[in-house]
Motif scaffolding. Structure first.
Motif, PDB file in Angstrom:
ATOM      1  N   GLY A 102     -12.435  -0.013   0.034  1.00 50.51           N
ATOM      2  CA  GLY A 102     -11.620  -0.543  -1.053  1.00 50.51           C
ATOM      3  C   GLY A 102     -12.391  -1.426  -2.008  1.00 50.51           C
ATOM      4  N   GLY A 126     -13.183   5.623   2.325  1.00 54.45           N
ATOM      5  CA  GLY A 126     -12.889   4.933   1.070  1.00 54.45           C
ATOM      6  C   GLY A 126     -12.903   3.431   1.193  1.00 54.45           C
ATOM      7  N   MET A 129      -5.469   5.893   2.685  1.00 56.09           N
ATOM      8  CA  MET A 129      -5.389   5.132   3.942  1.00 56.09           C
ATOM      9  C   MET A 129      -4.651   5.927   5.017  1.00 56.09           C
ATOM     10  SD  MET A 129      -6.818   2.257   4.072  1.00 56.09           S
ATOM     11  CE  MET A 129      -8.184   2.263   2.969  1.00 56.09           C
ATOM     12  N   ASP A 160       0.979  21.627  -1.826  1.00 57.44           N
ATOM     13  CA  ASP A 160       1.051  20.646  -0.750  1.00 57.44           C
ATOM     14  C   ASP A 160      -0.349  20.473  -0.157  1.00 57.44           C
ATOM     15  OD1 ASP A 160       1.455  19.200   1.581  1.00 57.44           O
ATOM     16  OD2 ASP A 160       3.318  20.236   2.099  1.00 57.44           O
ATOM     17  N   ALA A 161      -0.888  19.277  -0.253  1.00 59.36           N
ATOM     18  CA  ALA A 161      -2.257  19.033   0.230  1.00 59.36           C
ATOM     19  C   ALA A 161      -2.347  19.111   1.752  1.00 59.36           C
ATOM     20  CB  ALA A 161      -2.749  17.680  -0.267  1.00 59.36           C
ATOM     21  N   GLU A 209      -1.199  18.141  -6.829  1.00 56.38           N
ATOM     22  CA  GLU A 209      -0.131  17.142  -6.814  1.00 56.38           C
ATOM     23  C   GLU A 209       1.168  17.837  -6.396  1.00 56.38           C
ATOM     24  OE1 GLU A 209       0.133  13.657  -7.355  1.00 56.38           O
ATOM     25  OE2 GLU A 209       2.144  14.199  -6.699  1.00 56.38           O
ATOM     26  N   SER A 210       1.887  17.246  -5.430  1.00 55.87           N
ATOM     27  CA  SER A 210       3.117  17.885  -4.956  1.00 55.87           C
ATOM     28  C   SER A 210       4.368  17.349  -5.650  1.00 55.87           C
ATOM     29  CB  SER A 210       3.253  17.688  -3.441  1.00 55.87           C
ATOM     30  OG  SER A 210       3.373  16.318  -3.143  1.00 55.87           O
ATOM     31  N   LYS A 254      -1.190   6.998  -8.570  1.00 53.30           N
ATOM     32  CA  LYS A 254      -1.834   5.867  -9.257  1.00 53.30           C
ATOM     33  C   LYS A 254      -3.357   5.962  -9.183  1.00 53.30           C
ATOM     34  CE  LYS A 254      -0.952   1.937  -7.378  1.00 53.30           C
ATOM     35  NZ  LYS A 254      -0.274   0.719  -6.921  1.00 53.30           N
ATOM     36  N   SER A 255      -3.904   6.004  -7.961  1.00 47.69           N
ATOM     37  CA  SER A 255      -5.363   6.103  -7.840  1.00 47.69           C
ATOM     38  C   SER A 255      -5.832   7.478  -8.297  1.00 47.69           C
ATOM     39  CB  SER A 255      -5.794   5.841  -6.400  1.00 47.69           C
ATOM     40  OG  SER A 255      -5.171   6.744  -5.509  1.00 47.69           O
ATOM     41  N   VAL A 262      -3.935  10.990  -1.634  1.00 47.82           N
ATOM     42  CA  VAL A 262      -2.537  11.195  -1.243  1.00 47.82           C
ATOM     43  C   VAL A 262      -2.046   9.994  -0.430  1.00 47.82           C
ATOM     44  CG1 VAL A 262      -2.695  13.716  -1.232  1.00 47.82           C
ATOM     45  CG2 VAL A 262      -3.210  12.437   0.850  1.00 47.82           C
ATOM     46  N   ASN A 263      -0.751   9.945  -0.219  1.00 43.45           N
ATOM     47  CA  ASN A 263      -0.172   8.838   0.554  1.00 43.45           C
ATOM     48  C   ASN A 263       0.434   9.334   1.861  1.00 43.45           C
ATOM     49  OD1 ASN A 263       1.975  10.216  -0.456  1.00 43.45           O
ATOM     50  ND2 ASN A 263       2.751   8.582  -1.760  1.00 43.45           N
ATOM     51  N   PHE A 308     -10.165   8.225  -0.129  1.00 41.01           N
ATOM     52  CA  PHE A 308      -9.613   6.926  -0.545  1.00 41.01           C
ATOM     53  C   PHE A 308      -8.307   6.659   0.202  1.00 41.01           C
ATOM     54  CE2 PHE A 308      -7.403   4.080  -3.601  1.00 41.01           C
ATOM     55  CZ  PHE A 308      -8.361   3.069  -3.635  1.00 41.01           C
ATOM     56  N   ASP A 319       0.844  -1.205   0.000  1.00 41.38           N
ATOM     57  CA  ASP A 319       0.000   0.000   0.000  1.00 41.38           C
ATOM     58  C   ASP A 319       0.886   1.264   0.000  1.00 41.38           C
ATOM     59  OD1 ASP A 319      -2.524   1.561   0.649  1.00 41.38           O
ATOM     60  OD2 ASP A 319      -1.232   2.049   2.338  1.00 41.38           O
ATOM     61  N   ARG A 365       5.349   4.536   1.752  1.00 43.51           N
ATOM     62  CA  ARG A 365       5.883   5.876   2.029  1.00 43.51           C
ATOM     63  C   ARG A 365       6.327   5.984   3.492  1.00 43.51           C
ATOM     64  NH1 ARG A 365       5.174  11.231  -0.566  1.00 43.51           N
ATOM     65  NH2 ARG A 365       6.113  12.620   0.940  1.00 43.51           N
TER      66      ARG A 365
HETATM   67  P1  NAP Z   1       0.546   7.036  -5.069  1.00 45.43           P
HETATM   68  O1  NAP Z   1       0.609   6.471  -6.437  1.00 45.43           O
HETATM   69  O2  NAP Z   1       1.793   7.090  -4.253  1.00 45.43           O
HETATM   70  O3  NAP Z   1      -0.095   8.497  -5.197  1.00 45.43           O
HETATM   71  C1  NAP Z   1      -0.132   9.430  -4.150  1.00 45.43           C
HETATM   72  C2  NAP Z   1       0.211  10.768  -4.764  1.00 45.43           C
HETATM   73  O4  NAP Z   1       0.035  11.808  -3.802  1.00 45.43           O
HETATM   74  C3  NAP Z   1       1.686  10.807  -5.190  1.00 45.43           C
HETATM   75  O5  NAP Z   1       1.791  11.382  -6.457  1.00 45.43           O
HETATM   76  C4  NAP Z   1       2.285  11.649  -4.103  1.00 45.43           C
HETATM   77  O6  NAP Z   1       3.499  12.255  -4.448  1.00 45.43           O
HETATM   78  C5  NAP Z   1       1.180  12.647  -3.870  1.00 45.43           C
HETATM   79  N1  NAP Z   1       1.383  13.380  -2.635  1.00 45.43           N
HETATM   80  C6  NAP Z   1       2.082  12.997  -1.544  1.00 45.43           C
HETATM   81  N2  NAP Z   1       2.059  13.949  -0.617  1.00 45.43           N
HETATM   82  C7  NAP Z   1       1.340  14.969  -1.135  1.00 45.43           C
HETATM   83  C8  NAP Z   1       0.986  16.250  -0.642  1.00 45.43           C
HETATM   84  N3  NAP Z   1       1.350  16.646   0.577  1.00 45.43           N
HETATM   85  N4  NAP Z   1       0.266  17.071  -1.437  1.00 45.43           N
HETATM   86  C9  NAP Z   1      -0.128  16.682  -2.679  1.00 45.43           C
HETATM   87  N5  NAP Z   1       0.188  15.468  -3.193  1.00 45.43           N
HETATM   88  C10 NAP Z   1       0.914  14.630  -2.432  1.00 45.43           C
HETATM   89  O7  NAP Z   1      -0.520   6.281  -4.187  1.00 45.43           O
HETATM   90  P2  NAP Z   1      -1.791   5.356  -4.593  1.00 45.43           P
HETATM   91  O8  NAP Z   1      -1.334   3.947  -4.810  1.00 45.43           O
HETATM   92  O9  NAP Z   1      -2.581   6.057  -5.611  1.00 45.43           O
HETATM   93  O10 NAP Z   1      -2.546   5.402  -3.198  1.00 45.43           O
HETATM   94  C11 NAP Z   1      -3.110   6.640  -2.749  1.00 45.43           C
HETATM   95  C12 NAP Z   1      -3.774   6.440  -1.407  1.00 45.43           C
HETATM   96  O11 NAP Z   1      -4.814   5.484  -1.541  1.00 45.43           O
HETATM   97  C13 NAP Z   1      -2.836   5.924  -0.320  1.00 45.43           C
HETATM   98  O12 NAP Z   1      -3.104   6.619   0.890  1.00 45.43           O
HETATM   99  C14 NAP Z   1      -3.234   4.474  -0.178  1.00 45.43           C
HETATM  100  O13 NAP Z   1      -3.061   4.043   1.140  1.00 45.43           O
HETATM  101  C15 NAP Z   1      -4.700   4.537  -0.506  1.00 45.43           C
HETATM  102  N6  NAP Z   1      -5.302   3.261  -0.932  1.00 45.43           N
HETATM  103  C16 NAP Z   1      -6.537   3.015  -0.487  1.00 45.43           C
HETATM  104  C17 NAP Z   1      -7.170   1.849  -0.830  1.00 45.43           C
HETATM  105  C18 NAP Z   1      -8.556   1.616  -0.325  1.00 45.43           C
HETATM  106  O14 NAP Z   1      -8.981   0.506  -0.388  1.00 45.43           O
HETATM  107  N7  NAP Z   1      -9.256   2.637   0.127  1.00 45.43           N
HETATM  108  C19 NAP Z   1      -6.533   0.910  -1.643  1.00 45.43           C
HETATM  109  C20 NAP Z   1      -5.259   1.206  -2.122  1.00 45.43           C
HETATM  110  C21 NAP Z   1      -4.638   2.393  -1.770  1.00 45.43           C
HETATM  111  P3  NAP Z   1       4.877  11.446  -4.120  1.00 45.43           P
HETATM  112  O15 NAP Z   1       5.150  10.638  -5.335  1.00 45.43           O
HETATM  113  O16 NAP Z   1       5.871  12.535  -3.891  1.00 45.43           O
HETATM  114  O17 NAP Z   1       4.659  10.610  -2.914  1.00 45.43           O
END
Ligand code: NAP
Length: 361
Positions: A333, A331, A308, A257-258, A235-236, A212-213, A284-285, A306, A62, A67
């Protein structure tokens, strides 16, 4: 009844006991549900009713968990991440990050199907499947880690895992590369919720919209909202913001920055000429982004978390504190048909697929 098992694999005996939710594998507290359990039994020398034994090939960690493990001690070495994953599995019998509480999912090959498993008549040993339930509830043993792919938060491993009778999984599609499919399936629950919540002409905000999401949410928001919708992303990570701009599906990609909700609200209102958004999605992550998903939303609008890394307390008390009558969605999943829905986006949206192949394929 004898269970089907992979040729060359050692068939495991079936022990009495076992229920569809996996409470039989909870060691502490005993007989609890496996997700909240502190520790699970990952001894696969025997199986229980309804279990599906998998030979694990890849863990998709995840994003919030990955992160946190990258940053937890200020160290960034891959061996640190490997060490943390192995220590967690050793301590808990599952990849359940004790800080973020999240897991991920896995790709594996069916080794053995206990005959009372609901899909015992259709699954075959050797079938390749991805789990659609969290690693935070999946009994797992990892024997070795053979590769770490940080861009996709994936670890190639050798090991075994068990899915319970209630545990959702997806067969790997023939027309999408496995790593790409795994990345999409990890966040399969995101875009279907966008399809449910976004209406034509809506103003929509996606935090972490370049991840990704986030990209899937942005793409689905444009499809549902249509050409007259206003789609905004925050997006940061600048390369991801640039990727999103290049896709040309957002009205504005805001590099911000979110964790700064006041700045995000200001930038959103600048981009919309003063209109608050109807719905926001937090993808965000990192922690502390709750209020950026709430502050720019109109009265009786929706904020969908969404991420986590979200704190229920911060979201609920934060909304109250700024007087925002906004519906806050946790969110989930899982959405019915979510795996097929999200994989279909890879077939229907070639530009999104090309971006994902570049990053995760
Ligand atoms: P990801 O690909 O890492 O995307 C997160 C994005 O947010 C990255 O581009 C990240 O930049 C950006 N970010 C980080 N800090 C930020 C900030 N302060 N301001 C603005 N943007 C920022 O993650 P993902 O796989 O899409 O997952 C996103 C979230 O969904 C996570 O929290 C994960 O836990 C959650 N998730 C939930 C489920 C569910 O079932 N609900 C399932 C899977 C994932 P960086 O590249 O610099 O980090």
């Amino acid at each position: 009844m004898s269970s089907a098992f992979l040729t060359g694999a050692r068939p495991r005996p079936i022990e009495a006991g076992g229920d569809a939710f996996g409470t039989h594998r909870a060691v502490a507290p005993a007989r609890s549900l496996p997700q909240p359990a502190q520790r699970l039994d990952n001894d696969f020398s025997r199986l229980f009713a309804g279990e599906l034994l998998l030979a694990v090939e890849t863990l998709n960690i995840d994003a919030a968990s990955f992160r946190q493990m990258e940053e937890g001690g200020g160290e960034t070495d891959e061996q640190v991440i490997v060490g943390r994953v192995l220590a967690t599995i050793q301590a808990r019998g599952k990849q359940h990050n004790p800080v973020t509480g999240s897991g991920g999912m896995l790709l594996g090959r069916v080794e053995q199907i206990e005959p009372t498993h609901p899909d015992a008549s259709t699954l075959r040993p050797g079938d390749r499947v991805a789990s659609l339930v969290s690693l935070s509830l999946t009994p797992l043993r990892v024997d070795s880690v053979t590769a770490v792919r940080r861009a996709s938060a994936q670890l190639d491993v050798t090991g075994e895992a068990v899915l319970f009778a209630s545990g959702a999984y997806a067969r790997m599609p023939a027309d999408i590369p496995e790593r790409l499919a795994l990345a999409v399936l990890d966040v399969a629950g995101a875009a279907p919720q966008v399809a449910r919540l976004v209406k034509p002409k809506d103003a929509v905000l996606v935090l972490g919209g370049g991840g990704k999401s986030g990209v899937l949410c942005v793409a689905e928001a444009r499809r549902r909202g249509g050409p007259e919708a206003t789609i905004l992303a925050v997006e940061s990570h600048e390369p991801y913001a640039e990727d999103l701009r290049a896709l040309g599906i957002c009205d504005a990609v805001i590099s911000a920055d979110a964790r700064d909700p006041v700045a995000v609200r200001r930038a959103v209102l600048d981009a919309t000429k003063g209109r608050e958004v109807d719905v926001s999605f937090s993808c965000v992550n990192v922690p502390d982004a709750e209020l950026a998903a709430i502050l720019p939303v109109r009265d009786r609008g929706v904020a969908y978390f969404f991420a986590m890394s979200t704190s229920f307390t911060k979201a609920a008390l934060g909304a109250e504190g700024v007087g925002k009558d906004v519906d806050l969605f946790v969110g989930n999943g899982y959405a019915r048909g979510h795996a097929d829905f999200s994989l279909a986006m890879m077939r229907e949206m070639p530009k999104i697929r090309a971006l994902f192949e570049k990053r995760y394929g």
